[in-house]
Design a protein around this motif. Sequence first.
Motif, mmCIF file in Angstrom:
data_model
loop_
_atom_site.group_PDB
_atom_site.id
_atom_site.type_symbol
_atom_site.label_atom_id
_atom_site.label_comp_id
_atom_site.label_asym_id
_atom_site.label_seq_id
_atom_site.Cartn_x
_atom_site.Cartn_y
_atom_site.Cartn_z
ATOM 1 N N GLN A 282 0.811 -1.217 0.000
ATOM 2 C CA GLN A 282 0.000 0.000 0.000
ATOM 3 C C GLN A 282 0.844 1.266 0.000
ATOM 4 O O GLN A 282 0.307 2.376 -0.114
ATOM 5 C CB GLN A 282 -0.983 0.011 1.171
ATOM 6 C CG GLN A 282 -0.366 -0.191 2.533
ATOM 7 C CD GLN A 282 -0.409 -1.642 2.973
ATOM 8 O OE1 GLN A 282 -0.190 -2.541 2.176
ATOM 9 N NE2 GLN A 282 -0.708 -1.853 4.254
ATOM 10 N N ASP A 283 2.160 1.133 0.140
ATOM 11 C CA ASP A 283 3.046 2.296 0.031
ATOM 12 C C ASP A 283 3.299 2.685 -1.416
ATOM 13 O O ASP A 283 3.906 3.725 -1.674
ATOM 14 C CB ASP A 283 4.396 2.012 0.708
ATOM 15 C CG ASP A 283 4.262 1.881 2.217
ATOM 16 O OD1 ASP A 283 3.378 2.548 2.776
ATOM 17 O OD2 ASP A 283 5.035 1.113 2.822
ATOM 18 N N PHE A 284 2.833 1.867 -2.362
ATOM 19 C CA PHE A 284 3.059 2.110 -3.786
ATOM 20 C C PHE A 284 1.779 2.594 -4.449
ATOM 21 O O PHE A 284 0.682 2.143 -4.121
ATOM 22 C CB PHE A 284 3.533 0.825 -4.486
ATOM 23 C CG PHE A 284 4.923 0.388 -4.092
ATOM 24 C CD1 PHE A 284 5.990 0.556 -4.964
ATOM 25 C CD2 PHE A 284 5.156 -0.205 -2.859
ATOM 26 C CE1 PHE A 284 7.266 0.154 -4.605
ATOM 27 C CE2 PHE A 284 6.434 -0.612 -2.490
ATOM 28 C CZ PHE A 284 7.486 -0.430 -3.367
ATOM 29 N N ARG A 285 1.933 3.507 -5.379
ATOM 30 C CA ARG A 285 0.806 4.012 -6.162
ATOM 31 C C ARG A 285 1.240 4.072 -7.625
ATOM 32 O O ARG A 285 2.261 4.681 -7.950
ATOM 33 C CB ARG A 285 0.392 5.388 -5.667
ATOM 34 C CG ARG A 285 -0.909 5.853 -6.254
ATOM 35 C CD ARG A 285 -1.557 6.974 -5.477
ATOM 36 N NE ARG A 285 -0.680 7.720 -4.609
ATOM 37 C CZ ARG A 285 -0.613 9.044 -4.606
ATOM 38 N NH1 ARG A 285 -1.347 9.747 -5.441
ATOM 39 N NH2 ARG A 285 0.174 9.680 -3.768
ATOM 40 N N PHE A 286 0.466 3.451 -8.508
ATOM 41 C CA PHE A 286 0.866 3.312 -9.907
ATOM 42 C C PHE A 286 0.081 4.276 -10.805
ATOM 43 O O PHE A 286 -1.097 4.560 -10.563
ATOM 44 C CB PHE A 286 0.660 1.867 -10.361
ATOM 45 C CG PHE A 286 1.646 0.910 -9.728
ATOM 46 C CD1 PHE A 286 2.818 0.567 -10.388
ATOM 47 C CD2 PHE A 286 1.407 0.378 -8.473
ATOM 48 C CE1 PHE A 286 3.733 -0.296 -9.806
ATOM 49 C CE2 PHE A 286 2.312 -0.478 -7.879
ATOM 50 C CZ PHE A 286 3.482 -0.825 -8.541
ATOM 51 N N PHE A 287 0.758 4.727 -11.853
ATOM 52 C CA PHE A 287 0.195 5.734 -12.753
ATOM 53 C C PHE A 287 0.297 5.256 -14.194
ATOM 54 O O PHE A 287 1.351 4.800 -14.637
ATOM 55 C CB PHE A 287 0.948 7.065 -12.615
ATOM 56 C CG PHE A 287 0.834 7.692 -11.258
ATOM 57 C CD1 PHE A 287 -0.132 8.654 -11.003
ATOM 58 C CD2 PHE A 287 1.680 7.300 -10.226
ATOM 59 C CE1 PHE A 287 -0.244 9.226 -9.754
ATOM 60 C CE2 PHE A 287 1.570 7.865 -8.969
ATOM 61 C CZ PHE A 287 0.606 8.823 -8.735
ATOM 62 N N MET A 288 -0.819 5.378 -14.884
ATOM 63 C CA MET A 288 -0.827 5.110 -16.323
ATOM 64 C C MET A 288 -0.591 6.435 -17.048
ATOM 65 O O MET A 288 -1.431 7.336 -16.989
ATOM 66 C CB MET A 288 -2.171 4.504 -16.753
ATOM 67 C CG MET A 288 -2.427 3.117 -16.202
ATOM 68 S SD MET A 288 -3.994 2.428 -16.803
ATOM 69 C CE MET A 288 -3.703 2.400 -18.572
ATOM 70 N N GLY A 289 0.562 6.545 -17.706
ATOM 71 C CA GLY A 289 0.907 7.760 -18.415
ATOM 72 C C GLY A 289 1.576 8.782 -17.510
ATOM 73 O O GLY A 289 1.605 8.627 -16.278
#
Length: 352
Positions: A282-289
Motif C-alpha cells: 500500500q506504500d506504492f501508487r501506480f500511474f498510467m501515463g
Amino acid sequence: MDLSCVHAKSNGFLLRNSFSEIPICWNSRNHTFALEIRRTRKGSLPGYCRYRSVLIRAMGKKNPGNSNSNSSSSGPGNGDHSKAGGDSLKGNNPPPGGNKPGDTSPQKSQCKPLDWREFRALLYIQEQAENEDSVHNQDRTSPGSKSLPLKWAHPISAPENGCLLVATEKLDGVRTFERTVVLLLRSGTRNPQEGPFGVVINRPLHKKMKHMNPTNIELATTFADCSLHFGGPLDASMFLLRAGETTGLPGFEEVIPGVYFGSRNSLDKGSGLVKKGTLRPQDFRFFMGYAGWQLDQLREEIESDYWYVAACSANLISGASQSSSSDGLWEEILQLMGGHYSELSRKPKQDI
C-alpha cells in the motif's frame, strides 16, 4: 552543530526571497551566534530605506556524549558535535520541568528537525502572519510563535523537483488537465536535454492493478491490490512510493523527503523491499501515463497563467489517493495556499 531553534525577524519585505532554495547550514564553535542577511531592493518607496535586513539566530547545546570538550579546546579534527535540544524548529517549548535523564516517554520526545523545504514553509507562514497583523494594525506576531501545520502549501516563484503544478481556471474545459495537480518529478533544469515531467496525482481511476490483467508477474502478485491513477497523456507508466522514515532506497529517485518514484525497470527492486518487510504494497501508487514538457514550454505555460507553482507537505502527496473526488486535492491545495488562491478554489468551473 545541529540546528535546534531558528528565529527569523522580517521588517516588511518578502523573507522567502532572501534565501536560496538549498539547505541552510551553520557551523560554529560557539553555542549561539547571529547571521545577518541583507537583500537590496530594486526600487525605493517614500518612507522606506533602500534595503532591509533579516536577522537569523541559531542556538545549540552540547552533545552529552561529548561533554569533555569545549569550544576553547577544540583542535583539528574535533569539530562541533553539539546536538539539538530543547526547542525545535517548529517553535514548540519543552514540557514544564523538561525531560529527566533517561526519560524516553513518547510525550516528551524531541520533535524532528525541519528539512529545508519545511524551514522555507515556516518562514513563509510567519511572514504571512506578520503581514496580516500589520494590515489590522495589531502587534506583530513574534518570530517563532507560528508553528508549521501538519498540512501546508504555499506558492513558489519557479518550478523545482517535487513541486506542484496546480491547474488554473484557464485549463477549465481542457479535459486532460482540468483542475489537476501535477507532481513535478524533475524540473528539467539540470539536464538541458531532458524537459520537465511529472504525474497527475488527483485522478484516481478507481481500479486496482489486478483489474488490468497485468502480464508482469510482480504487478499480478505483489502489487495486485495497489491503486491505479491516470498520470498524464504521454505513454509511459510510473509509480510513487511512500518511504516514511526509510531513507536511501537504491534504484529509486527521491522527489522530496519520504517520497520516491520509479519505473517499470525498478519494479523488481520494489517487490524485493516488500518481501523483506521494508515497505508495504500500500506504500506504492501506480500511474498510467505521465505529463511532460519542454523546458521553455512549461515556462511559457506558467507565465501565461495556466499553472500555479506551489510547494507542499509530503502528506498531501502521499495521501492524495484517499481523495474520493478528483477536485478534492485541487481545492485543498489552493485553500492552504491562502489569499486569492483560496477564493479561486470556490469558484465554479468556467463554461468554455
